[in-house]
Enzyme design. Sequence first.
Site, PDB file in Angstrom:
ATOM      1  N   ASP A   3      32.136  45.170  35.161  1.00 55.60           N
ATOM      2  CA  ASP A   3      33.233  44.413  34.939  1.00 55.60           C
ATOM      3  C   ASP A   3      33.192  43.039  35.601  1.00 55.60           C
ATOM      4  OD1 ASP A   3      33.882  44.388  32.052  1.00 55.60           O
ATOM      5  OD2 ASP A   3      36.534  45.055  32.545  1.00 55.60           O
ATOM      6  N   ASP A   7      35.723  40.736  33.500  1.00 56.10           N
ATOM      7  CA  ASP A   7      37.434  39.913  33.675  1.00 56.10           C
ATOM      8  C   ASP A   7      38.534  41.392  34.326  1.00 56.10           C
ATOM      9  OD1 ASP A   7      36.066  37.946  32.092  1.00 56.10           O
ATOM     10  OD2 ASP A   7      36.574  38.906  29.657  1.00 56.10           O
ATOM     11  N   ASP A  33      38.091  47.237  34.733  1.00 56.25           N
ATOM     12  CA  ASP A  33      39.791  47.792  34.867  1.00 56.25           C
ATOM     13  C   ASP A  33      40.384  48.401  33.778  1.00 56.25           C
ATOM     14  OD1 ASP A  33      40.613  45.642  33.107  1.00 56.25           O
ATOM     15  OD2 ASP A  33      39.184  44.916  33.394  1.00 56.25           O
TER      16      ASP A  33
END
Length: 281
Positions: free
Chosen positions: A18, A20, A191
């Site tokens: 991922d 961001d 996250d």
Amino acid sequence: MLSLVENHSLPRTAAFFDLDKTVIAKSSTLTFSKSFYQGGLINRRAVLRTAYAQFVFLAGGADHDQMERMREYLSALCRGWNVQQVREIVAETLHELIDPIIYDEAASLIESHHAAGRDVVIVSTSGAEVVEPIGELLGADRVVATRMVVADGVFTGEIAYYAYGPTKVEAIKELAGTEGYDLSRCYAYSDSATDVPMLESVGHPHAVNPDRALRREALARDWPVLSFTRPVQLKKRVPALSVPSRPALATAVAVGAAAATAGLVWYASRRRAPSARIRSI
């Protein structure tokens, strides 16, 4: 622990990241709001609204419904924008805005996976005009992200493909089929709890700077939890990752065309020819 060298007699593997708050410390697209304001694409009110969205994002308070509302808002916001102008703004400001917020720990992980013979794939809700250049900076092999509809050189505001939650897994499985990845031996990093489907699709899932929901899930499933805290410019790292020249970067930016725009950028075309270093799907 990462194995030092991939056994090439076995099926190929990859590491899916991922973007961001996993590879970079902020939202890749909300970061560009000031640049779009200076380019005349958005007004001051939109800048303030995206600044608030950035705060909510960083605070970990953006749930599924809030993300959906932001997606709808940004789709409407970018309707009618000139695609080439967006590409040029992103190309001109990418190094200034994105390079300093790349996590040193993430860059090291990417280097380790490449050293072990694995492909590195960025999987993001953001779009091609942002994700592909960032992937180029990081030395990623491929990207998966969201794609918006473009007609007559402008964004229509419609979304052709939204790389979010389960749809990320669909793209990863399609890529595994075309590239021959053995997902049971692949790695994934995120996250957000919205990426649990992506994490559970591989044999080696990792939670990075996890939100509360993902942290609970990771602890329940005994997934490793990593903390990335050191944003650093790539050129200041030792060993440093290769950073392409501005012309090469501009070429990578031109590959995609969707709205990086003032918030979540969209892209993830499933089958596209490879660019100089990155092939998107």
